[in-house]
Write an enzyme that holds these catalytic residues in place. Structure first.
Site, PDB file in Angstrom:
ATOM      1  N   TYR A 155      -1.263  -1.074  10.410  1.00 32.67           N
ATOM      2  CA  TYR A 155      -1.456  -1.287   8.971  1.00 32.67           C
ATOM      3  C   TYR A 155      -0.279  -0.721   8.182  1.00 32.67           C
ATOM      4  O   TYR A 155       0.288  -1.397   7.326  1.00 32.67           O
ATOM      5  CB  TYR A 155      -2.761  -0.627   8.524  1.00 32.67           C
ATOM      6  CG  TYR A 155      -3.049  -0.784   7.052  1.00 32.67           C
ATOM      7  CD1 TYR A 155      -3.547  -1.989   6.550  1.00 32.67           C
ATOM      8  CD2 TYR A 155      -2.818   0.258   6.162  1.00 32.67           C
ATOM      9  CE1 TYR A 155      -3.810  -2.147   5.197  1.00 32.67           C
ATOM     10  CE2 TYR A 155      -3.079   0.112   4.808  1.00 32.67           C
ATOM     11  CZ  TYR A 155      -3.578  -1.090   4.327  1.00 32.67           C
ATOM     12  OH  TYR A 155      -3.830  -1.249   2.982  1.00 32.67           O
ATOM     13  N   SER A 196       0.860  -1.184   0.000  1.00 30.21           N
ATOM     14  CA  SER A 196       0.000   0.000   0.000  1.00 30.21           C
ATOM     15  C   SER A 196       0.889   1.225   0.000  1.00 30.21           C
ATOM     16  O   SER A 196       2.027   1.183   0.493  1.00 30.21           O
ATOM     17  CB  SER A 196      -0.887   0.014   1.251  1.00 30.21           C
ATOM     18  OG  SER A 196      -1.553   1.255   1.399  1.00 30.21           O
TER      19      SER A 196
END
Length: 264
Positions: free
Chosen positions: A167, A151
């Site tokens: 995350y 990401s």
């Protein structure tokens, strides 16, 4: 060898792909890309109902698709997924590690159990599945493609309002994992690459996008929009096919230019 044309290089006929987190969102989009190029597809996620619906959608598009329910945050489920896929499909030429979780909490009060949940699925699960698929099929065959979904959150820190420490850390780890694994497994003919999506209107990101405002989020990107249902297809097919056979250990942001603005 006579050089192949572009259509031949991107053709995945005869290949088998396993996609985790494949029942919706980015995983299902990538499954469409691989299946449309000729690959047989095995989908996995935790929920059988979602998998049945996604598999029916792929089959309606003429794609040979099947499913296995598994929680890739659990080692026993992850190992069962690899074993059953090989038993049912006979091959795993392409592995897409996409299953993921997030958790919103300030760093100073982030629960340890939440940290462990995110890391177990987003990093440990990727390692366990890649290792088993490689040892069981790709290394003996001396060929394979592994695509890890990272990401742009793994490239930079966050604005304070986002509060997704675990995350972001996990996605930074995925990039390092990808590069190191590519260096070790190149000798086996295995290409390992990562995709770093930006903001797509997925179920995981919907809450954040809603809280920050869809138009505001889109305005952060030089291209002025969020990712859509086609935007991961091209890079997925490039990494999975012989068109990308000389690419390994790389990551690419698919984010409308957000990471350029942030200075990644």
């Amino acid at each position: 060898m006579t050089p192949r044309n572009v259509q031949q290089l991107f053709d995945l006929t005869g290949k088998t792909a396993l996609i985790t987190g494949g029942s919706r969102g980015l995983g299902l989009q990538m499954a469409h890309a691989l299946g449309e190029a000729g690959a047989r597809v095995m989908l996995s996620s935790r929920k059988a109902d979602d998998l049945e619906e996604a598999t029916a959608e792929l089959q309606a598009a003429g794609i040979d698709a099947r499913w296995i329910a598994a929680d890739c945050g659990k080692e026993e489920d992850t190992r069962r997924l690899a074993t059953q896929t090989l038993e049912r499909m006979g091959a795993i030429d392409i592995l897409v590690n996409n299953a993921g979780a997030s958790w919103g909490s300030p760093a100073e009060s982030h629960p340890v159990e939440a940290w462990d949940k995110v890391m177990n699925l987003n990093v440990r699960g990727y390692f366990i599945l890649a290792q088993q698929v490689a040892n069981s099929y790709m290394i003996p065959k001396k060929a394979g493609r592994i695509i890890n979904i990272a990401s742009i959150a793994g490239l930079n820190g966050n604005p304070p309002a986002m509060q997704t420490l675990a995350y972001n850390t996990s996605k930074t780890a995925v990039i390092g994992f990808t590069r190191t694994l590519a260096a070790e497994w190149g000798r086996y003919g295995i290409n390992v690459n990562a995709i770093c999506p930006g903001f797509f209107m997925t179920k995981m990101a919907a809450g954040l996008i809603k809280s920050m405002g869809e138009q505001e989020m889109a305005a952060r990107a030089p291209l002025g929009r969020l990712g859509d249902e086609e935007d991961l297809k091209g890079i997925t097919l490039l990494y999975a096919s012989d068109a990308g056979k000389h690419i390994t250990g790389q990551w690419l942001a698919v984010d409308g230019g957000v990471s350029v603005v942030l200075g990644a």
